[in-house]
Design a protein around this motif. Structure first.
Motif, PDB file in Angstrom:
ATOM      1  N   GLY A 225      47.053  30.687  26.528  1.00  0.00           N
ATOM      2  CA  GLY A 225      47.755  31.436  27.561  1.00  0.00           C
ATOM      3  C   GLY A 225      47.067  31.412  28.898  1.00  0.00           C
ATOM      4  O   GLY A 225      47.698  31.672  29.932  1.00  0.00           O
ATOM      5  N   VAL A 226      45.752  31.121  28.919  1.00  0.00           N
ATOM      6  CA  VAL A 226      45.019  31.046  30.187  1.00  0.00           C
ATOM      7  C   VAL A 226      44.252  29.728  30.291  1.00  0.00           C
ATOM      8  O   VAL A 226      43.448  29.545  31.197  1.00  0.00           O
ATOM      9  CB  VAL A 226      44.048  32.237  30.349  1.00  0.00           C
ATOM     10  N   GLU A 227      44.510  28.815  29.352  1.00  0.00           N
ATOM     11  CA  GLU A 227      43.767  27.568  29.347  1.00  0.00           C
ATOM     12  C   GLU A 227      44.059  26.700  30.573  1.00  0.00           C
ATOM     13  O   GLU A 227      43.269  25.828  30.935  1.00  0.00           O
ATOM     14  CB  GLU A 227      44.036  26.765  28.070  1.00  0.00           C
ATOM     15  N   GLN A 228      45.176  26.939  31.254  1.00  0.00           N
ATOM     16  CA  GLN A 228      45.530  26.135  32.417  1.00  0.00           C
ATOM     17  C   GLN A 228      44.806  26.599  33.680  1.00  0.00           C
ATOM     18  O   GLN A 228      44.846  25.910  34.710  1.00  0.00           O
ATOM     19  CB  GLN A 228      47.049  26.188  32.661  1.00  0.00           C
ATOM     20  N   ILE A 229      44.129  27.768  33.611  1.00  0.00           N
ATOM     21  CA  ILE A 229      43.402  28.300  34.762  1.00  0.00           C
ATOM     22  C   ILE A 229      41.962  27.817  34.682  1.00  0.00           C
ATOM     23  O   ILE A 229      41.281  28.014  33.671  1.00  0.00           O
ATOM     24  CB  ILE A 229      43.455  29.835  34.781  1.00  0.00           C
ATOM     25  N   ALA A 230      41.483  27.174  35.734  1.00  0.00           N
ATOM     26  CA  ALA A 230      40.172  26.528  35.691  1.00  0.00           C
ATOM     27  C   ALA A 230      39.050  27.499  35.366  1.00  0.00           C
ATOM     28  O   ALA A 230      38.179  27.220  34.546  1.00  0.00           O
ATOM     29  CB  ALA A 230      39.895  25.836  37.027  1.00  0.00           C
ATOM     30  N   SER A 231      39.051  28.658  35.991  1.00  0.00           N
ATOM     31  CA  SER A 231      38.007  29.646  35.762  1.00  0.00           C
ATOM     32  C   SER A 231      38.537  30.741  34.834  1.00  0.00           C
ATOM     33  O   SER A 231      39.628  30.633  34.294  1.00  0.00           O
ATOM     34  CB  SER A 231      37.561  30.238  37.102  1.00  0.00           C
ATOM     35  N   GLY A 232      37.737  31.796  34.643  1.00  0.00           N
ATOM     36  CA  GLY A 232      38.218  32.934  33.864  1.00  0.00           C
ATOM     37  C   GLY A 232      37.955  32.858  32.383  1.00  0.00           C
ATOM     38  O   GLY A 232      38.605  33.558  31.603  1.00  0.00           O
ATOM     39  N   ASP A 233      37.007  32.022  31.945  1.00  0.00           N
ATOM     40  CA  ASP A 233      36.663  31.993  30.523  1.00  0.00           C
ATOM     41  C   ASP A 233      36.058  33.320  30.089  1.00  0.00           C
ATOM     42  O   ASP A 233      35.995  33.621  28.893  1.00  0.00           O
ATOM     43  CB  ASP A 233      35.649  30.871  30.258  1.00  0.00           C
ATOM     44  N   ASP A 234      35.618  34.121  31.044  1.00  0.00           N
ATOM     45  CA  ASP A 234      35.013  35.408  30.743  1.00  0.00           C
ATOM     46  C   ASP A 234      36.004  36.564  30.915  1.00  0.00           C
ATOM     47  O   ASP A 234      36.310  37.293  29.963  1.00  0.00           O
ATOM     48  CB  ASP A 234      33.784  35.639  31.627  1.00  0.00           C
ATOM     49  N   GLU A 235      36.558  36.727  32.118  1.00  0.00           N
ATOM     50  CA  GLU A 235      37.370  37.911  32.412  1.00  0.00           C
ATOM     51  C   GLU A 235      38.715  37.916  31.695  1.00  0.00           C
ATOM     52  O   GLU A 235      39.171  38.971  31.228  1.00  0.00           O
ATOM     53  CB  GLU A 235      37.560  38.041  33.924  1.00  0.00           C
ATOM     54  N   TRP A 278      35.303  32.150  42.011  1.00  0.00           N
ATOM     55  CA  TRP A 278      35.356  33.531  41.539  1.00  0.00           C
ATOM     56  C   TRP A 278      36.621  34.226  42.031  1.00  0.00           C
ATOM     57  O   TRP A 278      37.310  34.904  41.270  1.00  0.00           O
ATOM     58  CB  TRP A 278      34.136  34.299  42.035  1.00  0.00           C
ATOM     59  N   ALA A 279      36.909  34.079  43.310  1.00  0.00           N
ATOM     60  CA  ALA A 279      38.067  34.759  43.893  1.00  0.00           C
ATOM     61  C   ALA A 279      39.374  34.240  43.316  1.00  0.00           C
ATOM     62  O   ALA A 279      40.372  34.972  43.270  1.00  0.00           O
ATOM     63  CB  ALA A 279      38.065  34.595  45.414  1.00  0.00           C
ATOM     64  N   SER A 280      39.382  32.990  42.859  1.00  0.00           N
ATOM     65  CA  SER A 280      40.626  32.414  42.338  1.00  0.00           C
ATOM     66  C   SER A 280      41.110  33.149  41.098  1.00  0.00           C
ATOM     67  O   SER A 280      42.303  33.185  40.804  1.00  0.00           O
ATOM     68  CB  SER A 280      40.420  30.927  42.019  1.00  0.00           C
ATOM     69  N   LYS A 281      40.178  33.767  40.350  1.00  0.00           N
ATOM     70  CA  LYS A 281      40.587  34.532  39.162  1.00  0.00           C
ATOM     71  C   LYS A 281      41.402  35.758  39.561  1.00  0.00           C
ATOM     72  O   LYS A 281      42.350  36.121  38.887  1.00  0.00           O
ATOM     73  CB  LYS A 281      39.347  34.949  38.365  1.00  0.00           C
ATOM     74  N   TRP A 282      41.031  36.378  40.666  1.00  0.00           N
ATOM     75  CA  TRP A 282      41.787  37.522  41.155  1.00  0.00           C
ATOM     76  C   TRP A 282      43.148  37.085  41.669  1.00  0.00           C
ATOM     77  O   TRP A 282      44.143  37.790  41.519  1.00  0.00           O
ATOM     78  CB  TRP A 282      41.010  38.225  42.272  1.00  0.00           C
ATOM     79  N   ALA A 283      43.191  35.894  42.270  1.00  0.00           N
ATOM     80  CA  ALA A 283      44.446  35.412  42.860  1.00  0.00           C
ATOM     81  C   ALA A 283      45.512  35.148  41.814  1.00  0.00           C
ATOM     82  O   ALA A 283      46.707  35.272  42.085  1.00  0.00           O
ATOM     83  CB  ALA A 283      44.179  34.151  43.673  1.00  0.00           C
ATOM     84  N   VAL A 284      45.105  34.785  40.576  1.00  0.00           N
ATOM     85  CA  VAL A 284      46.089  34.469  39.534  1.00  0.00           C
ATOM     86  C   VAL A 284      46.227  35.596  38.511  1.00  0.00           C
ATOM     87  O   VAL A 284      47.014  35.487  37.585  1.00  0.00           O
ATOM     88  CB  VAL A 284      45.713  33.155  38.804  1.00  0.00           C
ATOM     89  N   ASN A 285      45.455  36.666  38.678  1.00  0.00           N
ATOM     90  CA  ASN A 285      45.526  37.777  37.737  1.00  0.00           C
ATOM     91  C   ASN A 285      46.821  38.548  37.930  1.00  0.00           C
ATOM     92  O   ASN A 285      47.138  38.980  39.030  1.00  0.00           O
ATOM     93  CB  ASN A 285      44.330  38.718  37.947  1.00  0.00           C
ATOM     94  N   LYS A 286      47.568  38.722  36.853  1.00  0.00           N
ATOM     95  CA  LYS A 286      48.887  39.360  36.926  1.00  0.00           C
ATOM     96  C   LYS A 286      48.851  40.852  36.581  1.00  0.00           C
ATOM     97  O   LYS A 286      49.889  41.501  36.620  1.00  0.00           O
ATOM     98  CB  LYS A 286      49.856  38.634  35.983  1.00  0.00           C
ATOM     99  N   ARG A 287      47.691  41.381  36.238  1.00  0.00           N
ATOM    100  CA  ARG A 287      47.613  42.805  35.928  1.00  0.00           C
ATOM    101  C   ARG A 287      47.791  43.610  37.208  1.00  0.00           C
ATOM    102  O   ARG A 287      47.104  43.396  38.209  1.00  0.00           O
ATOM    103  CB  ARG A 287      46.271  43.143  35.283  1.00  0.00           C
ATOM    104  N   LEU A 288      48.719  44.556  37.173  1.00  0.00           N
ATOM    105  CA  LEU A 288      49.041  45.333  38.362  1.00  0.00           C
ATOM    106  C   LEU A 288      47.822  46.084  38.884  1.00  0.00           C
ATOM    107  O   LEU A 288      47.555  46.091  40.100  1.00  0.00           O
ATOM    108  CB  LEU A 288      50.171  46.314  38.057  1.00  0.00           C
ATOM    109  N   ALA A 289      47.063  46.721  37.979  1.00  0.00           N
ATOM    110  CA  ALA A 289      45.899  47.500  38.406  1.00  0.00           C
ATOM    111  C   ALA A 289      44.873  46.612  39.105  1.00  0.00           C
ATOM    112  O   ALA A 289      44.304  46.991  40.134  1.00  0.00           O
ATOM    113  CB  ALA A 289      45.268  48.193  37.202  1.00  0.00           C
TER     114      ALA A 289
END
Length: 383
Positions: A225-235, A278-289
């Motif tokens: 579900g997140v394998e297409q996003i380069a970063s974010g293996d942690d968050e 690092w910032a790119s993870k925030w840019a693709v994060n879909k959580r409203l909060a």
């Protein structure tokens, strides 16, 4: 207008004080003697690409661990390095007693090289607790023992560990200033992530010092579900495990023995691409909060910058402007001071205000820059 500025920044001040309170609430985990179950094992996974300058030092750190060698294994996942990384690891395998395995990955185009490396390692690893770090990191001798104890005592599904930048010997004032600024800025991220985790709102962690139960990784489908996003293996994994098992199964490991140190970027280009990543993870994060927090932090720093430059246009320094700025800077300073002291930088208190002064420019620049797609990392163009 000043009432709007004061209200927004006043809310930020309250948030900083709340973070201070949360940090003080996080219990410092003592290192106790613990009898390990005979079948307990940790798998340390180290994805690397062109880390010849650092990997040998990390492996030496792992060989000196106080955790008995039968309780852990190390997997170095070499992602098509073009330097001597693989050669150094092979020499270590031949000459040392560390339970170490090297896997050379095919140089194929993938959306997220790090997620692929971890997934491939898990197909081979035998540990029930997985710990990830990076090839340019340093770890203390009790690092694995702290994670093992925390996992066995709590039954944690995920444990987030503290990360800081290595102390170096800069050759110029510019290098020294860059190291100080990066360390203090990074401390704010580590501290905020720890406090939000403690408060039951897991948002941030760092893959350079992250542990999770193998069964938990499999239960949430790994990186599906997140394998297409380069970063974010942690968050993204943090959020998946939190959603599946609940926040009470997530812990921040607050102990100096668990700190992992990595290298600050020594060039503007490297710093730029790291922060965009690092910032790119925030840019693709879909959580409203998460999205609302990102927008709020951006707005606070935009208003702060306006307050800083407004007096130059008015040729005065209104009392109200100074009051609002102090409302931001004092609570922020108190929080940063708590974190950098925990990370062993007690003497750096006096540098915090300097970093705070320039921080709004940093946030605005990278907040906007992260909106563009793609960045370069480890010699690859990623998205």
């Amino acid at each position: 207008m000043l009432y709007v500025f004061g209200g927004v920044i006043g809310g930020y001040a309250v948030a900083c004080l709340w973070l201070c309170w949360q940090w003080l609430r996080i219990p410092k985990r003592p290192l106790n003697h613990l009898d390990m179950p005979p079948d307990f094992k940790i798998s340390v996974i180290i994805p690397v690409r062109n880390e010849a300058a650092h990997i040998g030092v990390l492996l030496n750190d792992l060989e000196r661990q106080t955790l008995a060698s039968q309780h852990f294994e190390v997997w170095v996942m070499d992602d098509a390095s073009t330097d001597r990384t693989a050669e150094i690891v092979n020499e270590f395998i031949q000459n040392k007693m560390l339970n170490l395995q090297l896997v050379s990955l095919v140089n194929a185009p993938v959306s997220s090289p790090k997620k692929r490396a971890i997934t491939e390692a898990l197909k081979r690893a035998s540990g029930q607790l997985i710990i990830t770090t990076d090839g340019d990191c340093r770890v203390g001798e009790r690092w694995l023992e702290m994670f093992a104890q925390t996992y066995l005592e709590t039954g944690a599904k995920l444990i987030s560990g503290p990360v800081t930048f290595l102390k170096t010997t800069p050759t110029s004032v510019v290098e020294w200033m860059g190291e100080v600024a990066q360390t203090i800025e990074f401390a704010s991220l580590i501290g905020t992530g720890a406090c939000l985790l403690e408060a039951g709102h897991p948002t941030m962690c760092n893959g350079a010092n992250l542990a999770y139960e193998r069964a938990a990784f499999e239960a949430v489908g790994g990186f599906a579900g997140v394998e297409q996003i380069a970063s974010g293996d942690d968050e993204f994994l943090l959020q998946k495990i939190s959603k599946h098992f609940g926040v009470e199964k997530l812990y921040f490991l607050k102990n100096e023995a668990a700190v992992v140190s990595t290298h600050a970027q020594d060039s503007w280009q490297g710093f730029y691409h790291q922060r965009i990543r690092w910032a790119s993870k925030w840019a693709v994060n879909k959580r409203l909060a998460t999205m609302l927090v990102a927008v709020w932090v951006f707005l606070v720093n935009l208003l702060t910058l306006i307050l800083l430059i407004a007096p130059f246009y008015e040729n005065v320094v209104p009392f109200e402007f100074c009051t609002i700025l102090l409302l931001k800077y004092v609570p922020e300073f108190l929080f940063l001071r708590l974190i950098i002291r925990f990370l062993g930088r007690k003497s750096w208190d006096c540098y915090i205000p300097i970093v705070q002064l320039f921080y709004p420019i940093y946030v605005l620049f990278f907040g906007l820059a992260a909106q563009r797609k793609g960045y370069v990392w480890k010699g690859r163009n990623l998205r």
